[in-house]
Design a protein around this motif. Structure first.
Motif, PDB file in Angstrom:
ATOM      1  N   ILE A  31       0.859  -1.194   0.000  1.00 43.27           N
ATOM      2  CA  ILE A  31       0.000   0.000   0.000  1.00 43.27           C
ATOM      3  C   ILE A  31       0.889   1.236   0.000  1.00 43.27           C
ATOM      4  CG2 ILE A  31      -1.759   1.292   1.282  1.00 43.27           C
ATOM      5  CD1 ILE A  31      -2.765  -1.477   2.286  1.00 43.27           C
ATOM      6  N   ARG A  32       0.587   2.121  -0.943  1.00 40.61           N
ATOM      7  CA  ARG A  32       1.427   3.313  -1.126  1.00 40.61           C
ATOM      8  C   ARG A  32       0.655   4.619  -0.914  1.00 40.61           C
ATOM      9  NH1 ARG A  32       2.372  -0.567  -4.883  1.00 40.61           N
ATOM     10  NH2 ARG A  32       4.478  -1.434  -4.993  1.00 40.61           N
ATOM     11  N   ASP A  33      -0.648   4.512  -0.699  1.00 40.42           N
ATOM     12  CA  ASP A  33      -1.466   5.717  -0.449  1.00 40.42           C
ATOM     13  C   ASP A  33      -1.839   5.758   1.018  1.00 40.42           C
ATOM     14  OD1 ASP A  33      -1.611   6.752  -3.075  1.00 40.42           O
ATOM     15  OD2 ASP A  33      -3.059   5.180  -3.605  1.00 40.42           O
ATOM     16  N   SER A 116      12.346   9.857  -5.184  1.00 33.40           N
ATOM     17  CA  SER A 116      11.094  10.625  -5.097  1.00 33.40           C
ATOM     18  C   SER A 116       9.837   9.766  -4.958  1.00 33.40           C
ATOM     19  CB  SER A 116      10.952  11.580  -6.291  1.00 33.40           C
ATOM     20  OG  SER A 116      12.034  12.475  -6.307  1.00 33.40           O
ATOM     21  N   GLN A 117       9.937   8.675  -4.264  1.00 30.56           N
ATOM     22  CA  GLN A 117       8.752   7.836  -3.995  1.00 30.56           C
ATOM     23  C   GLN A 117       7.970   8.496  -2.860  1.00 30.56           C
ATOM     24  OE1 GLN A 117       9.230   3.485  -4.443  1.00 30.56           O
ATOM     25  NE2 GLN A 117      11.427   3.872  -4.354  1.00 30.56           N
ATOM     26  N   VAL A 118       6.890   9.186  -3.244  1.00 26.96           N
ATOM     27  CA  VAL A 118       6.221  10.103  -2.312  1.00 26.96           C
ATOM     28  C   VAL A 118       5.574   9.409  -1.115  1.00 26.96           C
ATOM     29  CG1 VAL A 118       5.838  11.994  -3.929  1.00 26.96           C
ATOM     30  CG2 VAL A 118       4.172  10.128  -3.780  1.00 26.96           C
ATOM     31  N   VAL A 173      10.416  -0.870   0.161  1.00 26.28           N
ATOM     32  CA  VAL A 173      11.062  -0.016  -0.834  1.00 26.28           C
ATOM     33  C   VAL A 173      12.548  -0.373  -0.894  1.00 26.28           C
ATOM     34  CG1 VAL A 173      11.747   2.363  -1.358  1.00 26.28           C
ATOM     35  CG2 VAL A 173       9.403   1.875  -0.618  1.00 26.28           C
ATOM     36  N   GLY A 174      12.945  -0.884  -2.068  1.00 24.85           N
ATOM     37  CA  GLY A 174      14.354  -1.241  -2.252  1.00 24.85           C
ATOM     38  C   GLY A 174      15.089  -0.282  -3.168  1.00 24.85           C
ATOM     39  N   ALA A 175      14.337   0.618  -3.822  1.00 24.68           N
ATOM     40  CA  ALA A 175      14.944   1.547  -4.785  1.00 24.68           C
ATOM     41  C   ALA A 175      15.325   2.849  -4.091  1.00 24.68           C
ATOM     42  CB  ALA A 175      13.962   1.812  -5.921  1.00 24.68           C
ATOM     43  N   PHE A 176      16.607   3.019  -3.850  1.00 23.49           N
ATOM     44  CA  PHE A 176      17.097   4.283  -3.266  1.00 23.49           C
ATOM     45  C   PHE A 176      18.597   4.391  -3.520  1.00 23.49           C
ATOM     46  CE2 PHE A 176      16.614   1.065   0.126  1.00 23.49           C
ATOM     47  CZ  PHE A 176      17.941   0.871   0.489  1.00 23.49           C
TER      48      PHE A 176
HETATM   49  C1  LIG Z   1      13.100  -6.388  -2.943  1.00 22.01           C
HETATM   50  C2  LIG Z   1      11.884  -5.558  -3.234  1.00 22.01           C
HETATM   51  C3  LIG Z   1      12.022  -4.220  -3.568  1.00 22.01           C
HETATM   52  C4  LIG Z   1      10.900  -3.424  -3.797  1.00 22.01           C
HETATM   53  N1  LIG Z   1      11.084  -2.090  -4.029  1.00 22.01           N
HETATM   54  C5  LIG Z   1      10.006  -1.306  -4.178  1.00 22.01           C
HETATM   55  C6  LIG Z   1      10.167   0.092  -4.346  1.00 22.01           C
HETATM   56  O1  LIG Z   1      11.276   0.630  -4.367  1.00 22.01           O
HETATM   57  N2  LIG Z   1       9.045   0.849  -4.435  1.00 22.01           N
HETATM   58  C7  LIG Z   1       7.779   0.307  -4.400  1.00 22.01           C
HETATM   59  O2  LIG Z   1       6.822   1.067  -4.491  1.00 22.01           O
HETATM   60  N3  LIG Z   1       7.598  -1.018  -4.253  1.00 22.01           N
HETATM   61  C8  LIG Z   1       8.670  -1.836  -4.132  1.00 22.01           C
HETATM   62  N4  LIG Z   1       8.497  -3.187  -3.930  1.00 22.01           N
HETATM   63  C9  LIG Z   1       7.129  -3.754  -3.837  1.00 22.01           C
HETATM   64  C10 LIG Z   1       6.675  -4.530  -5.074  1.00 22.01           C
HETATM   65  O3  LIG Z   1       6.401  -3.650  -6.125  1.00 22.01           O
HETATM   66  C11 LIG Z   1       5.416  -5.354  -4.703  1.00 22.01           C
HETATM   67  O4  LIG Z   1       5.734  -6.275  -3.676  1.00 22.01           O
HETATM   68  C12 LIG Z   1       4.850  -6.084  -5.912  1.00 22.01           C
HETATM   69  O5  LIG Z   1       4.304  -5.171  -6.839  1.00 22.01           O
HETATM   70  C13 LIG Z   1       3.774  -7.107  -5.532  1.00 22.01           C
HETATM   71  O6  LIG Z   1       2.693  -6.478  -4.860  1.00 22.01           O
HETATM   72  P1  LIG Z   1       2.219  -6.937  -3.401  1.00 22.01           P
HETATM   73  O7  LIG Z   1       3.374  -6.677  -2.440  1.00 22.01           O
HETATM   74  O8  LIG Z   1       1.028  -6.091  -3.074  1.00 22.01           O
HETATM   75  O9  LIG Z   1       1.902  -8.391  -3.434  1.00 22.01           O
HETATM   76  C14 LIG Z   1       9.609  -3.999  -3.720  1.00 22.01           C
HETATM   77  C15 LIG Z   1       9.467  -5.345  -3.401  1.00 22.01           C
HETATM   78  C16 LIG Z   1      10.580  -6.114  -3.141  1.00 22.01           C
HETATM   79  C17 LIG Z   1      10.408  -7.563  -2.736  1.00 22.01           C
END
Ligand SMILES: Cc1cc2nc3c(=O)[nH]c(=O)nc-3n(C[C@H](O)[C@H](O)[C@H](O)COP(=O)(O)O)c2cc1C
Length: 202
Positions: A31-33, A116-118, A173-176
């Motif tokens: 969930i991002r919101d 910039s992941q808000v 969040v793994g992207a940074f």
């Molecule tokens: C190692 C890893 C890194 C991730 N990095 C990001 C991220 O930087 N930003 C983000 O919004 N979601 C990130 N996610 C979440 C995935 O997008 C998400 O788990 C996937 O779309 C499946 O959706 P669910 O978790 O609702 O099942 C990451 C997930 C994993 C496992």
């Protein structure tokens, strides 16, 4: 891991809850919101405990660790948490307490460091998973990196399911940018940031 600073005792974790493990697994979703909300200190306590809390008199923790060497260190970036001023806190599992390592609202700069992941600045708090690879490398050599990455997955999933069980919303969040993140959090040089989990309500 020794930090100097203000100590904050966390409420004792509980080992009973509203949702079954199966319900939490079924409901888990990224969930991002987030809506504006205030997290309770008891919720932060429970989240940290689920990831790295001590669950055994001998010092063993909630998540498995290769050789029980525990390379993970958790931080909490607070925005709106009842009883915790805005800042950065280090979690100390042995005492189940936080130590404040810096003050002020760093969610906006953390967001910049995370491409910039808000959802990071919208979260009431952000749990940061870091690791000291050397702790595991001393015993396991070049398998350490693999082991540490497996461990952060265990700990993060525990926290994710605990969040669901508490009715909270989160995402991993793994992207940074590693260097920017380390600077924002003023991480000790031996710690590598691995994962962020912004937490709020949806
Ligand atoms: C190692 C890893 C890194 C991730 N990095 C990001 C991220 O930087 N930003 C983000 O919004 N979601 C990130 N996610 C979440 C995935 O997008 C998400 O788990 C996937 O779309 C499946 O959706 P669910 O978790 O609702 O099942 C990451 C997930 C994993 C496992």
């Amino acid at each position: 891991m020794v930090h100097a600073g203000e100590f904050i005792a966390l409420p004792a974790p509980v080992t009973t809850g509203q949702a079954s493990l199966e319900q939490s697994i079924a409901q888990r979703r990224s969930i991002r919101d987030f809506v504006p909300t205030i997290l309770k200190m008891a919720e932060i306590s429970q989240l940290l405990w689920s990831a790295q809390g001590i669950t055994d008199a001998s010092g063993l923790r909630a998540a498995p660790s290769a050789g029980a060497l525990y390379p993970l260190e958790l931080y909490v970036v607070t925005g709106t948490v009842d009883g915790l001023a805005q800042g950065v806190y280090h979690y100390e599992p042995q005492q189940h307490q936080l130590i404040k390592t810096s003050g002020g609202d760093v969610r906006a700069v953390l967001t910049q460091a995370a491409l910039s992941q808000v959802w990071i600045q919208d979260a009431a708090a952000v749990i940061v998973f870091t690791a000291d690879y050397q702790r595991t490398r001393r015993k396991y050599g070049n398998r350490a990196e693999r082991y540490v990455h497996i461990e952060v997955g265990h700990a993060a999933e525990n926290l994710f399911l605990q969040a669901v069980s508490l009715g909270l919303a989160t995402v991993v969040v793994g992207a940074f940018d590693d260097d920017k993140l380390a600077r924002v959090l003023r991480l000790p040089v031996e710690l590598q940031p691995l994962l962020l989990m912004p937490v709020g309500r949806d």
